[in-house]
Design a protein around this motif. Sequence first.
Motif, PDB file in Angstrom:
ATOM      1  N   ALA A  80       0.831  -1.205   0.000  1.00 27.11           N
ATOM      2  CA  ALA A  80       0.000   0.000   0.000  1.00 27.11           C
ATOM      3  C   ALA A  80       0.863   1.252   0.000  1.00 27.11           C
ATOM      4  CB  ALA A  80      -0.925  -0.004   1.212  1.00 27.11           C
ATOM      5  N   PHE A  81       0.501   2.213  -0.829  1.00 29.27           N
ATOM      6  CA  PHE A  81       1.209   3.487  -0.902  1.00 29.27           C
ATOM      7  C   PHE A  81       0.225   4.630  -0.680  1.00 29.27           C
ATOM      8  CE2 PHE A  81       3.986   0.575  -3.027  1.00 29.27           C
ATOM      9  CZ  PHE A  81       5.269   1.031  -2.710  1.00 29.27           C
ATOM     10  N   LYS A  82       0.597   5.568   0.171  1.00 27.97           N
ATOM     11  CA  LYS A  82      -0.233   6.727   0.443  1.00 27.97           C
ATOM     12  C   LYS A  82      -0.352   7.592  -0.807  1.00 27.97           C
ATOM     13  CE  LYS A  82      -0.859   5.790   4.815  1.00 27.97           C
ATOM     14  NZ  LYS A  82      -2.194   5.368   5.306  1.00 27.97           N
ATOM     15  N   LEU A  83      -1.514   8.254  -0.933  1.00 31.06           N
ATOM     16  CA  LEU A  83      -1.787   9.089  -2.096  1.00 31.06           C
ATOM     17  C   LEU A  83      -2.523  10.352  -1.681  1.00 31.06           C
ATOM     18  CD1 LEU A  83      -3.143   6.659  -4.839  1.00 31.06           C
ATOM     19  CD2 LEU A  83      -0.995   7.923  -4.916  1.00 31.06           C
ATOM     20  N   VAL A  84      -2.336  11.427  -2.444  1.00 32.36           N
ATOM     21  CA  VAL A  84      -3.128  12.644  -2.303  1.00 32.36           C
ATOM     22  C   VAL A  84      -3.445  13.150  -3.702  1.00 32.36           C
ATOM     23  CG1 VAL A  84      -2.123  13.308  -0.082  1.00 32.36           C
ATOM     24  CG2 VAL A  84      -1.089  14.149  -2.211  1.00 32.36           C
ATOM     25  N   GLU A  85      -4.464  13.983  -3.795  1.00 28.75           N
ATOM     26  CA  GLU A  85      -4.804  14.593  -5.089  1.00 28.75           C
ATOM     27  C   GLU A  85      -3.581  15.290  -5.672  1.00 28.75           C
ATOM     28  OE1 GLU A  85      -8.147  17.158  -5.578  1.00 28.75           O
ATOM     29  OE2 GLU A  85      -9.398  15.958  -4.226  1.00 28.75           O
ATOM     30  N   GLY A  86      -3.449  15.206  -7.000  1.00 31.94           N
ATOM     31  CA  GLY A  86      -2.350  15.871  -7.671  1.00 31.94           C
ATOM     32  C   GLY A  86      -1.121  15.006  -7.827  1.00 31.94           C
ATOM     33  N   VAL A  87      -1.171  13.781  -7.289  1.00 33.67           N
ATOM     34  CA  VAL A  87      -0.060  12.835  -7.425  1.00 33.67           C
ATOM     35  C   VAL A  87      -0.563  11.641  -8.224  1.00 33.67           C
ATOM     36  CG1 VAL A  87       1.527  11.303  -6.193  1.00 33.67           C
ATOM     37  CG2 VAL A  87       1.031  13.580  -5.294  1.00 33.67           C
ATOM     38  N   LEU A  88       0.219  11.205  -9.203  1.00 35.99           N
ATOM     39  CA  LEU A  88      -0.188  10.123 -10.104  1.00 35.99           C
ATOM     40  C   LEU A  88      -0.586   8.862  -9.340  1.00 35.99           C
ATOM     41  CD1 LEU A  88      -0.301   9.577 -13.223  1.00 35.99           C
ATOM     42  CD2 LEU A  88       1.881   8.388 -12.922  1.00 35.99           C
ATOM     43  N   ILE A  89      -1.723   8.300  -9.711  1.00 42.21           N
ATOM     44  CA  ILE A  89      -2.211   7.065  -9.092  1.00 42.21           C
ATOM     45  C   ILE A  89      -1.461   5.874  -9.689  1.00 42.21           C
ATOM     46  CG2 ILE A  89      -4.213   5.546  -8.864  1.00 42.21           C
ATOM     47  CD1 ILE A  89      -5.967   8.096  -8.979  1.00 42.21           C
ATOM     48  N   PRO A  90      -0.886   5.004  -8.864  1.00 33.51           N
ATOM     49  CA  PRO A  90      -0.197   3.813  -9.392  1.00 33.51           C
ATOM     50  C   PRO A  90      -1.154   2.931 -10.173  1.00 33.51           C
ATOM     51  CG  PRO A  90       0.331   4.135  -7.063  1.00 33.51           C
ATOM     52  CD  PRO A  90      -0.804   5.069  -7.395  1.00 33.51           C
ATOM     53  N   ARG A  91      -0.665   2.398 -11.299  1.00 31.29           N
ATOM     54  CA  ARG A  91      -1.492   1.545 -12.142  1.00 31.29           C
ATOM     55  C   ARG A  91      -0.824   0.195 -12.370  1.00 31.29           C
ATOM     56  NH1 ARG A  91      -2.733   6.713 -13.338  1.00 31.29           N
ATOM     57  NH2 ARG A  91      -4.865   7.192 -14.030  1.00 31.29           N
ATOM     58  N   PRO A  92      -1.636  -0.840 -12.588  1.00 32.42           N
ATOM     59  CA  PRO A  92      -1.083  -2.190 -12.761  1.00 32.42           C
ATOM     60  C   PRO A  92      -0.059  -2.285 -13.888  1.00 32.42           C
ATOM     61  CG  PRO A  92      -3.467  -2.288 -12.496  1.00 32.42           C
ATOM     62  CD  PRO A  92      -3.112  -0.833 -12.635  1.00 32.42           C
ATOM     63  N   GLU A  93      -0.253  -1.521 -14.988  1.00 33.67           N
ATOM     64  CA  GLU A  93       0.674  -1.599 -16.113  1.00 33.67           C
ATOM     65  C   GLU A  93       2.097  -1.244 -15.704  1.00 33.67           C
ATOM     66  OE1 GLU A  93      -2.317   1.281 -17.395  1.00 33.67           O
ATOM     67  OE2 GLU A  93      -2.622  -0.272 -15.871  1.00 33.67           O
ATOM     68  N   THR A  94       2.206  -0.350 -14.728  1.00 33.91           N
ATOM     69  CA  THR A  94       3.532   0.115 -14.316  1.00 33.91           C
ATOM     70  C   THR A  94       4.299  -0.967 -13.565  1.00 33.91           C
ATOM     71  OG1 THR A  94       2.664   2.368 -14.212  1.00 33.91           O
ATOM     72  CG2 THR A  94       4.737   1.974 -13.087  1.00 33.91           C
ATOM     73  N   GLU A  95       3.603  -1.981 -13.071  1.00 35.88           N
ATOM     74  CA  GLU A  95       4.299  -3.079 -12.406  1.00 35.88           C
ATOM     75  C   GLU A  95       5.217  -3.805 -13.390  1.00 35.88           C
ATOM     76  OE1 GLU A  95       1.631  -5.591 -10.263  1.00 35.88           O
ATOM     77  OE2 GLU A  95       0.989  -3.969  -8.905  1.00 35.88           O
ATOM     78  N   LEU A  96       4.896  -3.765 -14.690  1.00 40.13           N
ATOM     79  CA  LEU A  96       5.770  -4.377 -15.693  1.00 40.13           C
ATOM     80  C   LEU A  96       7.114  -3.652 -15.740  1.00 40.13           C
ATOM     81  CD1 LEU A  96       6.121  -6.449 -18.008  1.00 40.13           C
ATOM     82  CD2 LEU A  96       5.223  -4.697 -19.559  1.00 40.13           C
TER      83      LEU A  96
END
Length: 269
Positions: free
Chosen positions: A75-91
């Motif tokens: 789990a990674f903390k997030l706030v508005e204005g910061v890119l949301i991690p996506r499954p494709e990036t796991e590649l």
Amino acid sequence: MRVKDLLLKPSRVSQRDKQLLLAHLLKVKPPELYLRMDEGVSESIVKLYEAGLEKLKEGYPLQYLLGEWDFYGRAFKLVEGVLIPRPETELLVEKTLGLLEKTRDYVGLEIGVGSGCIAITLLLEREGVFMYGTDINPKALEVSQLNAEIHGVAHRLRLFQGKDFEPVKDMKFDFIVSNPPYIPEGYWEKLPQGVKLEGRESLIGGEKGWEFYERFSESVEKHLRNGGFFALEIGHDQGDVIKEIFKNFRIEIFKDYSGQDRVVIGWKY
């Protein structure tokens, strides 16, 4: 009102999102909800849950509502204005890890760290890695630092504010990674409002969309040590353009699980 009542109440929000939201509010893992279906839920939680559903109906990202999102099983903390991690990036992470030996030490750089999910995952998976990270967004740097502290790798990550290589202009690295903005300017108005909350600078790569790669190709060689490599996420339709931009490098392009171009890796001769 019971857990069952809240989850079964008709809504335009998907069942998965309802489960994730309620589990977050109750501070339990989603599968645990099925063991609590007949348990009562306090009025304050019900109000928060219903308010959350309304925001989701309006297109507000669930990831920001929860304040965190999973990436590579963490789990990674997030706030508005910061890119949301996506499954494709796991590649991108998988291909990078495949080139990093577990018994060697490396110094790496991530350009555009965002939430820090890429750099921090690499640090967690390879104890011999030390990372530097840059981002033009101070909010992203704050979130990255927080996530590094949460995951216990802050002592192996140094962050700098600035564009591309500017904050580390005199440094060389064993490897460089980035998931840069690569959406063309003309697509901005077509993006859903929820996606726009991630920030124009996190998503839009310029008029063409591939301006970052052009800048990167002109500077990367002087920042890589001999035998070093770079790994970049690319747009699904940018493979041919990327081949042309990096024609002076030995590169390989990898497709994601949907069969679309997603990652380019290049080596310094």
